[in-house]
Design a protein around this motif. Structure first.
Motif, PDB file in Angstrom:
ATOM      1  N   HIS A 384     -10.825 -11.931  -1.150  1.00  0.00           N
ATOM      2  CA  HIS A 384      -9.818 -11.599  -2.157  1.00  0.00           C
ATOM      3  C   HIS A 384      -9.405 -12.868  -2.915  1.00  0.00           C
ATOM      4  CE1 HIS A 384      -9.272  -7.450  -0.844  1.00  0.00           C
ATOM      5  NE2 HIS A 384      -9.496  -7.917   0.361  1.00  0.00           N
ATOM      6  N   PRO A 385      -9.465 -12.845  -4.254  1.00  0.00           N
ATOM      7  CA  PRO A 385      -9.140 -14.042  -5.029  1.00  0.00           C
ATOM      8  C   PRO A 385      -7.755 -14.604  -4.762  1.00  0.00           C
ATOM      9  CG  PRO A 385     -10.264 -12.454  -6.413  1.00  0.00           C
ATOM     10  CD  PRO A 385      -9.989 -11.755  -5.114  1.00  0.00           C
ATOM     11  N   ALA A 386      -6.798 -13.763  -4.352  1.00  0.00           N
ATOM     12  CA  ALA A 386      -5.445 -14.250  -4.090  1.00  0.00           C
ATOM     13  C   ALA A 386      -5.345 -15.040  -2.792  1.00  0.00           C
ATOM     14  CB  ALA A 386      -4.460 -13.075  -4.053  1.00  0.00           C
ATOM     15  N   TRP A 387      -6.358 -14.959  -1.936  1.00  0.00           N
ATOM     16  CA  TRP A 387      -6.263 -15.609  -0.620  1.00  0.00           C
ATOM     17  C   TRP A 387      -6.041 -17.113  -0.737  1.00  0.00           C
ATOM     18  CZ3 TRP A 387      -4.787 -15.391   4.036  1.00  0.00           C
ATOM     19  CH2 TRP A 387      -5.247 -16.260   5.021  1.00  0.00           C
ATOM     20  N   SER A 388      -6.672 -17.748  -1.689  1.00  0.00           N
ATOM     21  CA  SER A 388      -6.504 -19.192  -1.856  1.00  0.00           C
ATOM     22  C   SER A 388      -5.040 -19.551  -2.105  1.00  0.00           C
ATOM     23  CB  SER A 388      -7.364 -19.703  -3.014  1.00  0.00           C
ATOM     24  OG  SER A 388      -7.121 -21.063  -3.278  1.00  0.00           O
ATOM     25  N   ALA A 389      -4.376 -18.806  -2.994  1.00  0.00           N
ATOM     26  CA  ALA A 389      -2.968 -19.067  -3.296  1.00  0.00           C
ATOM     27  C   ALA A 389      -2.083 -18.752  -2.094  1.00  0.00           C
ATOM     28  CB  ALA A 389      -2.527 -18.243  -4.501  1.00  0.00           C
ATOM     29  N   VAL A 390      -2.386 -17.664  -1.374  1.00  0.00           N
ATOM     30  CA  VAL A 390      -1.604 -17.309  -0.185  1.00  0.00           C
ATOM     31  C   VAL A 390      -1.735 -18.401   0.873  1.00  0.00           C
ATOM     32  CG1 VAL A 390      -1.427 -15.671   1.736  1.00  0.00           C
ATOM     33  CG2 VAL A 390      -1.727 -14.830  -0.604  1.00  0.00           C
ATOM     34  N   LEU A 391      -2.966 -18.822   1.119  1.00  0.00           N
ATOM     35  CA  LEU A 391      -3.201 -19.870   2.115  1.00  0.00           C
ATOM     36  C   LEU A 391      -2.423 -21.133   1.759  1.00  0.00           C
ATOM     37  CD1 LEU A 391      -6.633 -20.752   3.663  1.00  0.00           C
ATOM     38  CD2 LEU A 391      -5.203 -22.539   2.715  1.00  0.00           C
ATOM     39  N   ASN A 392      -2.496 -21.547   0.511  1.00  0.00           N
ATOM     40  CA  ASN A 392      -1.782 -22.762   0.101  1.00  0.00           C
ATOM     41  C   ASN A 392      -0.272 -22.605   0.252  1.00  0.00           C
ATOM     42  OD1 ASN A 392      -3.953 -24.428  -0.556  1.00  0.00           O
ATOM     43  ND2 ASN A 392      -4.169 -23.516  -2.578  1.00  0.00           N
ATOM     44  N   ALA A 393       0.241 -21.411   0.011  1.00  0.00           N
ATOM     45  CA  ALA A 393       1.682 -21.180   0.121  1.00  0.00           C
ATOM     46  C   ALA A 393       2.171 -21.207   1.561  1.00  0.00           C
ATOM     47  CB  ALA A 393       2.045 -19.847  -0.527  1.00  0.00           C
ATOM     48  N   THR A 394       1.276 -20.987   2.518  1.00  0.00           N
ATOM     49  CA  THR A 394       1.701 -21.046   3.925  1.00  0.00           C
ATOM     50  C   THR A 394       1.897 -22.474   4.408  1.00  0.00           C
ATOM     51  OG1 THR A 394      -0.546 -21.181   4.900  1.00  0.00           O
ATOM     52  CG2 THR A 394       0.329 -18.972   4.417  1.00  0.00           C
ATOM     53  N   ARG A 395       1.335 -23.448   3.703  1.00  0.00           N
ATOM     54  CA  ARG A 395       1.242 -24.800   4.242  1.00  0.00           C
ATOM     55  C   ARG A 395       2.594 -25.424   4.592  1.00  0.00           C
ATOM     56  NH1 ARG A 395      -3.950 -27.021   3.494  1.00  0.00           N
ATOM     57  NH2 ARG A 395      -5.253 -25.891   2.014  1.00  0.00           N
ATOM     58  N   ASN A 396       3.618 -25.134   3.800  1.00  0.00           N
ATOM     59  CA  ASN A 396       4.914 -25.777   4.062  1.00  0.00           C
ATOM     60  C   ASN A 396       5.974 -24.799   4.527  1.00  0.00           C
ATOM     61  OD1 ASN A 396       5.362 -24.387   1.728  1.00  0.00           O
ATOM     62  ND2 ASN A 396       5.743 -26.181   0.430  1.00  0.00           N
ATOM     63  N   MET A 397       5.563 -23.605   4.992  1.00  0.00           N
ATOM     64  CA  MET A 397       6.569 -22.644   5.407  1.00  0.00           C
ATOM     65  C   MET A 397       6.943 -22.770   6.880  1.00  0.00           C
ATOM     66  SD  MET A 397       4.676 -18.892   5.648  1.00  0.00           S
ATOM     67  CE  MET A 397       5.689 -18.099   6.903  1.00  0.00           C
ATOM     68  N   GLY A 398       6.113 -23.470   7.689  1.00  0.00           N
ATOM     69  CA  GLY A 398       6.377 -23.568   9.113  1.00  0.00           C
ATOM     70  C   GLY A 398       7.719 -24.192   9.422  1.00  0.00           C
ATOM     71  N   GLN A 399       7.984 -25.336   8.819  1.00  0.00           N
ATOM     72  CA  GLN A 399       9.238 -26.029   9.071  1.00  0.00           C
ATOM     73  C   GLN A 399      10.422 -25.226   8.563  1.00  0.00           C
ATOM     74  OE1 GLN A 399       9.163 -30.171   8.198  1.00  0.00           O
ATOM     75  NE2 GLN A 399      11.379 -30.401   8.169  1.00  0.00           N
ATOM     76  N   ALA A 400      10.278 -24.597   7.404  1.00  0.00           N
ATOM     77  CA  ALA A 400      11.376 -23.813   6.844  1.00  0.00           C
ATOM     78  C   ALA A 400      11.758 -22.669   7.765  1.00  0.00           C
ATOM     79  CB  ALA A 400      10.984 -23.280   5.469  1.00  0.00           C
ATOM     80  N   VAL A 401      10.780 -22.022   8.371  1.00  0.00           N
ATOM     81  CA  VAL A 401      11.059 -20.896   9.268  1.00  0.00           C
ATOM     82  C   VAL A 401      11.611 -21.383  10.595  1.00  0.00           C
ATOM     83  CG1 VAL A 401      10.008 -19.026  10.586  1.00  0.00           C
ATOM     84  CG2 VAL A 401       9.418 -19.336   8.185  1.00  0.00           C
TER      85      VAL A 401
END
Length: 424
Positions: A384-401
């Motif tokens: 899915h073409p959106a996967w690249s953007a989704v993957l990149n958006a996960t990169r900095n969410m760990g600390q926030a959560v």
């Protein structure tokens, strides 16, 4: 790393290596040819691969040397780049309109959507097509056209330090969330070492999200539609967050990578972690005295056993010197049985072609089990073409959560909106 099937190299200094990668990316060889039929003209192939381990670059250098000796009219330019900066390096090449003829990575569909890739069916010989395991191929198709060919594959499992488990009286790896929590607590209390290693760094966070999405009964998609913010996925991340807040994970999930945690486990300071089957090759090599075991990824009570598969794939960019005949010869050469078998064994991967898989499975019970399991694995939605953007958006969410800056629901709502917006 993206993530790759694996990122087994230690982290390098980012800035100098990035500059080096970009410099290499900008280097071109004079006299790039396009035809094999003219005696005075060379075909040219630029070839970019990630560094899985210290063995990767020497392996590909020898491969290129042997190929050019066999086909003197085809010149190959090789770059082996650390996973941590691979994305930056090849995106720089693309922005300069100098994409590689062949790239080995783990995302591709956004390039296919933008019309940047050659269809793989135009490059693969009938013999090579026939020996690729069919269960890998669906994720390599976008809009009904195959744009990738799988090369490196792994399955993810729970690996544990047997000495620690034996000392605290745990008979085997946890199979459920409750067992995972209880075992991590028992290890923490009895040994004063970390129970469960978690990698929420930008190297591997999407893998751990996948483990807890799927183990809760959710996933990235449902019935062909994005379902990132489903109740099951939220429950999975809430459980992971609770483990962290109770002190049952390692203390720095967003700082130390999976590779570093593997070494901590090897040193007897960590009870268990989820990793790929390359663990079985790499970690015992570094820690020959380590007694380790493995089991399935723990799931919420009542859920089916989970197998997560990961694959890295070749894609071919359209260039001003694309030579499909030369690329076809090169791909055939890469997948020659003896050569590909050497790569799989060196790096600790699972074969993606039946000829090598059959041979290795007959001689190795663990490999046979891995080959059986990966047939039923869930994979990232790389098609899915959106996967690249989704993957990149996960990169900095760990600390926030983990630190409460966002709730799991808010974080997954955000990923869902990114997936939907990039799917238009």
């Amino acid at each position: 790393m993206n993530i790759p099937v694996s990122s087994k190299m230690p982290l390098l200094s980012l800035v100098p290596f990035l500059l080096l990668a970009i410099t290499l990316a900008g280097c071109t060889k004079e006299g790039r040819g396009t035809a094999l039929t003219k005696a005075d003209t060379k075909a040219f192939i630029s070839f970019v691969a990630p560094a899985y381990s210290s063995a990767t670059k020497p392996f590909f250098e020898e491969l290129v040397k042997d190929f050019e000796a066999k086909y003197p009219n085809i010149e190959v330019e090789l770059q082996v780049i650390n996973w941590d900066i691979l994305d930056s390096a090849y995106n720089t090449m693309i922005s300069r309109n100098e994409p590689p003829d062949l790239l080995l990575s783990n995302i591709y569909a956004h390039f296919a959507k933008d019309g940047l890739l050659n269809p793989m069916d135009e490059l693969l010989s009938p013999a090579l097509q026939a020996k690729i395991y069919p269960y890998y191929t669906e994720t390599g198709k976008w809009n009904g056209v195959r744009y990738t060919v799988p090369y490196a594959a792994t399955i993810r499992e729970m690996y544990y330090n047997k000495d620690i488990f034996n000392e605290v009286g745990i008979a085997g790896p946890p199979k459920t969330w409750k067992e995972l929590e209880d075992d991590a607590r028992q290890i923490k209390n009895a040994k004063q070492v970390d129970g469960f290693g978690v990698d929420l760094t930008d190297n591997e966070i999407w893998a751990y999200l996948s483990y807890f999405f799927y183990s809760a009964g959710g996933g990235w998609m449902k019935n062909g539609e994005w379902a990132i913010n489903s109740p099951q996925n939220v429950e999975g991340i809430l459980f992971l967050k609770e483990l962290y807040e109770k002190g049952l994970t390692d203390p720095e999930p967003t700082v130390t990578t999976r590779d570093e945690k593997q070494r901590i486990l090897g040193n007897g300071k960590l009870g268990m972690l989820i990793s790929g089957n390359y663990f079985e090759t790499v970690v015992p090599r570094e820690f020959p005295g380590l007694k380790w075991g493995k089991g399935p990824i723990p799931v919420k009570e009542g859920q089916m056993p989970l197998v997560l598969g990961v694959q890295d794939v070749w894609m071919s960019f359209r260039t001003d010197h694309t030579n499909k005949e030369a690329l076809s010869k090169f791909l055939d050469f890469i997948y020659e049985d003896a050569r590909y078998e050497e790569f799989v064994i060196r790096e600790g991967f699972i074969p993606t072609v039946s000829t090598v898989g059959k041979k290795l499975g007959e001689n190795d019970a663990v490999m046979k089990q891995n080959l059986d399991w990966i047939q039923h694995a869930k994979f990232y939605p790389i098609q899915h073409p959106a996967w690249s953007a989704v993957l990149n958006a996960t990169r900095n969410m760990g600390q926030a959560v983990l630190l409460g800056q966002m709730t799991p629901q808010q974080a997954l709502d955000r990923l869902q909106q990114i997936a939907l917006s990039k799917s238009k």
